[in-house]
Design an enzyme around this catalytic site. Structure first.
Site, mmCIF file in Angstrom:
data_model
loop_
_atom_site.group_PDB
_atom_site.id
_atom_site.type_symbol
_atom_site.label_atom_id
_atom_site.label_comp_id
_atom_site.label_asym_id
_atom_site.label_seq_id
_atom_site.Cartn_x
_atom_site.Cartn_y
_atom_site.Cartn_z
ATOM 1 C CB ALA A 33 -9.745 -28.165 7.739
ATOM 2 C CE LYS A 74 -5.046 -25.274 8.399
ATOM 3 N NZ LYS A 74 -4.425 -27.199 8.255
ATOM 4 C CD GLU A 110 -1.267 -26.366 8.878
ATOM 5 O OE1 GLU A 110 -0.914 -26.976 7.664
ATOM 6 O OE2 GLU A 110 -1.787 -26.198 9.593
ATOM 7 C CE LYS A 152 -10.636 -34.038 9.188
ATOM 8 N NZ LYS A 152 -9.477 -34.201 8.852
HETATM 9 C C1 5RP Z 1 -2.169 -29.609 10.841
HETATM 10 C C2 5RP Z 1 -3.518 -29.435 9.837
HETATM 11 C C3 5RP Z 1 -4.224 -30.419 9.224
HETATM 12 O O1 5RP Z 1 -4.330 -30.163 8.160
HETATM 13 C C4 5RP Z 1 -5.353 -30.551 9.710
HETATM 14 O O2 5RP Z 1 -5.081 -31.524 11.836
HETATM 15 C C5 5RP Z 1 -6.240 -32.390 8.663
HETATM 16 O O3 5RP Z 1 -5.199 -33.130 9.167
HETATM 17 P P1 5RP Z 1 -5.623 -34.528 8.143
HETATM 18 O O4 5RP Z 1 -6.155 -34.317 7.066
HETATM 19 O O5 5RP Z 1 -4.525 -35.322 8.517
HETATM 20 O O6 5RP Z 1 -6.751 -35.104 8.816
HETATM 21 O O7 5RP Z 1 -4.442 -28.484 10.177
HETATM 22 O O8 5RP Z 1 -1.694 -27.951 11.113
#
Ligand code: 5RP
Length: 231
Positions: free
Chosen positions: A85, A96, A105, A123
């Site tokens: 996320a 997301k 997703e 996050k």
């Molecule tokens: C992709 C997403 C990813 O889960 C989100 O961007 C988090 O990515 P990361 O784990 O690289 O920080 O939603 O569409």
């Protein structure tokens, strides 16, 4: 280091997988650790598990990691999905889609009995949109100019996401474009989600409201588990 925190959260989430499970494979750098760890568990414990990838990235990594692939046509109900996320509130509302995989997703999350989110602690936010976080919105290419105008009408500032290492817009795994829209701090994300989804040409938004059951937030030294209080 963020990588250590991400891996710690991912390893906790993989513990939810049991033999004969269908597992939704999220996208992004944190989920990548979970897919690798799942491949390792399949080998070590001879598990009969199959994964439903949410992106081409997840698909390739699953194949490399030895996670057998299936589809929602073959397995319409997913036992557990592990995904990342970009922002997480105390109510477990999410933004997301910074990896452009939001539509698949959300489809896989909606097909899942249990949704587990993995992230590093950065996050966590008080309210979605904090710190100028944008909301990714997947859009049919035919509707780009209309959707741009309509996002402004609902109070957003939309920017078409441009490719890196490629000229022109990012094209999603579904052949669509993406807006990253700023709304400031979002008091009522569920309402904004509905208003955005009502715009003809909007395929999906990056709001995940009421879908998440468990969040694992990693730091370098620990993992915090947060569970949704009510379904
Ligand atoms: C992709 C997403 C990813 O889960 C989100 O961007 C988090 O990515 P990361 O784990 O690289 O920080 O939603 O569409």
């Amino acid at each position: 280091m963020a990588q250590v925190a991400k891996k710690k959260a991912a390893l906790e989430a993989v513990k939810h997988v049991k033999d004969n499970f269908i597992v939704g494979l999220g996208s992004g750098s944190t989920t990548a650790f979970a897919i690798e760890a799942l491949g390792e568990r399949i080998k070590q414990e001879n598990l009969h598990v199959m994964g439903v990838p949410t992106s081409y990235q997840a698909f390739l990594l699953a194949v490399e990691s030895g996670v057998p692939i299936t589809t929602l046509e073959e397995h319409p109900v997913v036992d557990v999905t592990i995904d990342g996320a970009d922002q997480i509130t105390p109510e477990l509302h999410l933004i997301k889609g910074m990896g452009a995989a939001l539509a698949r997703e959300k489809i896989v999350a909606s097909a899942s009995k249990l949704n587990v989110i993995v992230a590093d602690k950065q996050k966590r936010v008080r309210v979605l949109g904090e710190g100028n976080q944008v909301v990714p919105i997947e859009v049919l290419p035919f509707a780009i100019s209309l959707v741009k105008r309509k996002i402004v009408d609902v109070g957003g500032v939309p920017v078409l996401r441009e490719g890196k290492g490629k000229l022109g817009p990012v094209i999603t795994d579904n052949g669509n474009a993406l807006f990253d829209a700023s709304f400031g701090e979002i008091g009522n994300p569920a309402e904004l989600d509905v208003r955005l989804k009502m715009i003809p040409g909007v395929v999906e938004t990056g709001f995940f409201i009421g879908l998440t059951d468990i969040v694992y937030l990693g730091t370098d030294s620990s993992v915090e588990k947060i569970e949704r209080l009510s379904k």
